[in-house]
Design a protein around this motif. Sequence first.
Motif, PDB file in Angstrom:
ATOM      1  N   ALA A 143      46.122  64.873  41.986  1.00 15.63           N
ATOM      2  CA  ALA A 143      44.112  64.130  42.358  1.00 15.63           C
ATOM      3  C   ALA A 143      43.739  63.115  41.334  1.00 15.63           C
ATOM      4  CB  ALA A 143      43.747  65.102  40.670  1.00 15.63           C
ATOM      5  N   LEU A 144      45.039  62.706  40.547  1.00 15.49           N
ATOM      6  CA  LEU A 144      44.703  61.090  40.208  1.00 15.49           C
ATOM      7  C   LEU A 144      45.027  59.854  41.710  1.00 15.49           C
ATOM      8  CD1 LEU A 144      46.495  61.110  36.795  1.00 15.49           C
ATOM      9  CD2 LEU A 144      43.671  60.435  36.798  1.00 15.49           C
ATOM     10  N   GLY A 145      45.928  60.303  42.115  1.00 12.45           N
ATOM     11  CA  GLY A 145      46.417  59.164  42.819  1.00 12.45           C
ATOM     12  C   GLY A 145      45.264  59.258  43.963  1.00 12.45           C
ATOM     13  N   ALA A 146      44.756  60.759  44.396  1.00 16.27           N
ATOM     14  CA  ALA A 146      43.903  60.250  44.910  1.00 16.27           C
ATOM     15  C   ALA A 146      42.462  60.004  44.490  1.00 16.27           C
ATOM     16  CB  ALA A 146      43.219  62.403  45.418  1.00 16.27           C
ATOM     17  N   ILE A 147      42.165  59.815  43.989  1.00 12.64           N
ATOM     18  CA  ILE A 147      41.029  59.497  42.776  1.00 12.64           C
ATOM     19  C   ILE A 147      40.687  57.794  42.693  1.00 12.64           C
ATOM     20  CG2 ILE A 147      40.089  58.741  39.744  1.00 12.64           C
ATOM     21  CD1 ILE A 147      40.224  61.954  39.796  1.00 12.64           C
ATOM     22  N   PHE A 148      42.539  57.285  42.407  1.00 17.66           N
ATOM     23  CA  PHE A 148      42.314  55.935  42.176  1.00 17.66           C
ATOM     24  C   PHE A 148      42.531  55.681  43.633  1.00 17.66           C
ATOM     25  CE2 PHE A 148      42.698  57.032  37.818  1.00 17.66           C
ATOM     26  CZ  PHE A 148      42.033  56.734  37.251  1.00 17.66           C
ATOM     27  N   SER A 149      41.954  55.718  44.519  1.00 14.94           N
ATOM     28  CA  SER A 149      42.722  55.834  46.134  1.00 14.94           C
ATOM     29  C   SER A 149      41.485  54.898  46.549  1.00 14.94           C
ATOM     30  CB  SER A 149      43.216  56.416  46.985  1.00 14.94           C
ATOM     31  OG  SER A 149      45.303  57.072  46.578  1.00 14.94           O
ATOM     32  N   ALA A 150      40.104  55.814  46.319  1.00  9.31           N
ATOM     33  CA  ALA A 150      38.905  55.460  46.568  1.00  9.31           C
ATOM     34  C   ALA A 150      37.908  53.867  45.707  1.00  9.31           C
ATOM     35  CB  ALA A 150      37.899  57.123  45.851  1.00  9.31           C
ATOM     36  N   THR A 151      38.303  53.367  47.257  1.00  9.88           N
ATOM     37  CA  THR A 151      37.349  51.987  46.785  1.00  9.88           C
ATOM     38  C   THR A 151      36.422  51.722  46.506  1.00  9.88           C
ATOM     39  OG1 THR A 151      37.035  50.771  48.994  1.00  9.88           O
ATOM     40  CG2 THR A 151      39.674  50.956  47.869  1.00  9.88           C
ATOM     41  N   ASP A 152      35.728  50.949  46.206  1.00 13.41           N
ATOM     42  CA  ASP A 152      34.256  50.427  45.776  1.00 13.41           C
ATOM     43  C   ASP A 152      34.514  48.857  46.293  1.00 13.41           C
ATOM     44  OD1 ASP A 152      31.101  50.064  45.831  1.00 13.41           O
ATOM     45  OD2 ASP A 152      31.450  51.263  43.906  1.00 13.41           O
ATOM     46  N   SER A 153      34.156  49.107  47.732  1.00 13.53           N
ATOM     47  CA  SER A 153      34.001  47.446  48.316  1.00 13.53           C
ATOM     48  C   SER A 153      32.512  46.296  48.037  1.00 13.53           C
ATOM     49  CB  SER A 153      34.369  47.138  49.383  1.00 13.53           C
ATOM     50  OG  SER A 153      33.801  48.538  50.453  1.00 13.53           O
ATOM     51  N   VAL A 154      31.837  47.232  47.259  1.00 11.13           N
ATOM     52  CA  VAL A 154      30.252  46.771  47.291  1.00 11.13           C
ATOM     53  C   VAL A 154      30.046  45.131  47.283  1.00 11.13           C
ATOM     54  CG1 VAL A 154      28.089  47.146  46.144  1.00 11.13           C
ATOM     55  CG2 VAL A 154      29.065  49.594  47.063  1.00 11.13           C
ATOM     56  N   CYS A 155      30.709  45.146  45.386  1.00 10.40           N
ATOM     57  CA  CYS A 155      30.452  43.443  44.874  1.00 10.40           C
ATOM     58  C   CYS A 155      30.824  42.407  46.200  1.00 10.40           C
ATOM     59  CB  CYS A 155      30.875  43.104  44.038  1.00 10.40           C
ATOM     60  SG  CYS A 155      31.100  44.309  42.641  1.00 10.40           S
ATOM     61  N   THR A 156      31.954  42.866  47.097  1.00 11.09           N
ATOM     62  CA  THR A 156      32.582  41.929  48.136  1.00 11.09           C
ATOM     63  C   THR A 156      32.038  41.711  49.524  1.00 11.09           C
ATOM     64  OG1 THR A 156      34.785  42.791  47.042  1.00 11.09           O
ATOM     65  CG2 THR A 156      34.891  41.396  49.583  1.00 11.09           C
ATOM     66  N   LEU A 157      31.685  42.690  49.000  1.00 12.96           N
ATOM     67  CA  LEU A 157      30.401  43.275  50.943  1.00 12.96           C
ATOM     68  C   LEU A 157      28.820  42.794  50.399  1.00 12.96           C
ATOM     69  CD1 LEU A 157      30.655  46.544  51.734  1.00 12.96           C
ATOM     70  CD2 LEU A 157      31.786  44.987  53.648  1.00 12.96           C
ATOM     71  N   GLN A 158      28.416  42.274  49.334  1.00 12.11           N
ATOM     72  CA  GLN A 158      27.286  41.545  48.995  1.00 12.11           C
ATOM     73  C   GLN A 158      27.672  40.343  49.000  1.00 12.11           C
ATOM     74  OE1 GLN A 158      26.649  43.544  45.009  1.00 12.11           O
ATOM     75  NE2 GLN A 158      25.499  45.295  45.670  1.00 12.11           N
ATOM     76  N   VAL A 159      28.641  39.785  48.845  1.00 12.53           N
ATOM     77  CA  VAL A 159      28.515  37.840  48.821  1.00 12.53           C
ATOM     78  C   VAL A 159      28.992  37.755  50.625  1.00 12.53           C
ATOM     79  CG1 VAL A 159      30.532  36.047  47.894  1.00 12.53           C
ATOM     80  CG2 VAL A 159      29.621  38.630  46.809  1.00 12.53           C
ATOM     81  N   LEU A 160      29.775  38.638  51.224  1.00 13.83           N
ATOM     82  CA  LEU A 160      30.312  37.920  52.725  1.00 13.83           C
ATOM     83  C   LEU A 160      28.760  38.348  53.103  1.00 13.83           C
ATOM     84  CD1 LEU A 160      33.551  40.197  53.371  1.00 13.83           C
ATOM     85  CD2 LEU A 160      32.773  37.848  52.928  1.00 13.83           C
ATOM     86  N   SER A 161      28.585  37.496  54.531  1.00 15.87           N
ATOM     87  CA  SER A 161      28.177  37.630  55.310  1.00 15.87           C
ATOM     88  C   SER A 161      28.074  38.485  56.453  1.00 15.87           C
ATOM     89  CB  SER A 161      27.083  36.756  55.493  1.00 15.87           C
ATOM     90  OG  SER A 161      26.444  36.030  56.894  1.00 15.87           O
ATOM     91  N   GLN A 162      27.812  39.423  57.050  1.00 12.36           N
ATOM     92  CA  GLN A 162      27.951  40.272  58.640  1.00 12.36           C
ATOM     93  C   GLN A 162      27.756  39.750  59.873  1.00 12.36           C
ATOM     94  OE1 GLN A 162      27.309  44.893  60.209  1.00 12.36           O
ATOM     95  NE2 GLN A 162      25.681  44.334  59.096  1.00 12.36           N
ATOM     96  N   ASP A 163      26.791  38.452  59.608  1.00  8.73           N
ATOM     97  CA  ASP A 163      27.168  37.448  61.058  1.00  8.73           C
ATOM     98  C   ASP A 163      28.081  36.169  60.237  1.00  8.73           C
ATOM     99  OD1 ASP A 163      24.129  38.875  61.987  1.00  8.73           O
ATOM    100  OD2 ASP A 163      23.250  38.624  59.993  1.00  8.73           O
ATOM    101  N   GLU A 164      27.971  35.322  59.899  1.00  5.76           N
ATOM    102  CA  GLU A 164      28.808  34.155  59.397  1.00  5.76           C
ATOM    103  C   GLU A 164      30.348  34.840  60.166  1.00  5.76           C
ATOM    104  OE1 GLU A 164      27.158  32.568  56.225  1.00  5.76           O
ATOM    105  OE2 GLU A 164      25.712  31.657  56.845  1.00  5.76           O
ATOM    106  N   THR A 165      30.718  35.849  58.884  1.00  8.82           N
ATOM    107  CA  THR A 165      32.356  35.943  58.908  1.00  8.82           C
ATOM    108  C   THR A 165      32.265  37.557  59.805  1.00  8.82           C
ATOM    109  OG1 THR A 165      31.693  36.902  56.611  1.00  8.82           O
ATOM    110  CG2 THR A 165      32.704  34.416  57.511  1.00  8.82           C
TER     111      THR A 165
END
Length: 540
Positions: A143-165
């Motif tokens: 269960a620990l393996g599954a729990i810590f395999s779930a990522t959260d890429s919100v911070c990165t997506l808030q910086v990247l641009s869907q149109d520029e990259t």
Amino acid sequence: MGWGLGDPPADYGSIMAVGLFVALMCICIIVGHLLEENRWMNESTTALLLGLGAGTVILFASSGKNSRLMVFSEDLFFIYLLPPIIFNAGFQVKKKQFFRNFMTITLFAVVGTLISFSIISLGAMGLISRLNIGALELGDYLALGAIFSATDSVCTLQVLSQDETPFLYSLVFGEGVVNDATSVVLFNAIQNFDLGNFSSLKFLQFIGNFLYLFGASTFLGVASGLLSAYVIKKLYFGRHSTDREVAIMMLMAYLSYMLAELLDLSGILTVFFCGIVMSHYTWHNVTESSRVTTKHAFATLSFISETFLFLYVGMDALDIEKWKIVSETYSPMKSITLSSIILALVLVARAAFVFPLSYLSNLTKKTAGEKISIRQQVIIWWAGLMRGAVSIALAYNKFAKSGHTQLPSNAIMITSTIIIVLFSTIVFGLLTKPLIRLLIPARHLTREVSALSEPSSPKSFLEQLTVNGPETDVENGVSIRRPTSLRMLLASPTRSVHHYWRKFDNAFMRPVFGGRGFVPFVPGSPTESSVPLLAHGSEN
């Protein structure tokens, strides 16, 4: 003093809690706006820090008895907050980029998550078992393996641009969504798997159930999206009320998620693919005013849910009950060691699949533009280091009951999860902007026009179709004639599949389910008499 006849009884404690939480969300939005240009801060980090600050104030105000306005609820997270976030992700995604990179996304999100799960589970069995924190079973380590395999890429997506990259954004974004679905499906499969009677046949059955959940969830999402498109196209609610077509879109999207949960499928995958199908067909079947409304309504609901979640996590992190149990049973050094081991496993597990799988993906690409550069690989690796609300929700599901726990070994697992979520979101989140600006210098790139960036007018559809015939595609404003040959399929399979899908879509799908080219008009409006209905169009 009475408040007058007819006033309903009210739980003023609940009203005060909700009122304070709404006020905190307003403050979070204002502070996030003021810090928009800040080199370090982003919205998720801001919300988390405000949640921590508010929790600290409440903790002191209650003389150390309580730090939160609400008790963490898995139902609140999985039933009310997660669906609008995932649906909007599918609704707003650039479909061409997403499906062009679908094999790479699947490689990272499914194969990569399984590799990460294996490394974290094995590492936990080998290292955490030596800390003597309590009686942990095989199911707990898995269960620990599954729990810590779930990522959260919100911070990165808030910086990247869907149109520029677009290429990098589609990889990070697509992996983030499918990774969450994979982790939740994996976690549920482990919970339902009988580890006491393990055999090769049971393992094959486990793999079969895993693949079935993925396939059935995706099929249900696509079917729900097509059903909504067909209903709105045939009944055309807009001729009487645009409110009805907006409402039916929202309700059918939410219904797809609930159906998946009722059928024990992955609601995340279902509502994500429902969002993709709705943006491709249903969104073009409603009136132009409804397109503007739905686009902003879905984005707003997603934004509010994300802000709520990070505030929620920040305040819940200071829950005195769990920390008191841990402090009375374990030394501070043991808690720090446990969190450090898990964080180190997360770093190693992420690197163990991002770089090798990127190399394998690059072997199948022929042009440099399609390959994942080393800088992009570092950003993809970094984006997956942060953990968020999904990890906390799964940890509560495994180690707590109704948000509470009395077992020290379970309590320390929850507090360690909270520490890793806080550390990764705040520390890694603060470093995300500088890192991306270092690896991808700001450039003045021509912004691509998304089909969902602004509601397209009927005139724009007509212009594209009169300029481009059925055997041409439009990419970056350039008309490209696609050769229809076996050589093209072998030389560029992804583009070829997209080309033949377009032909199939225009010939069979859009005449039945609508989509771009089917432009409803309010009866009697000037637009209705000036622009004919179109049956074909281009794809974003």
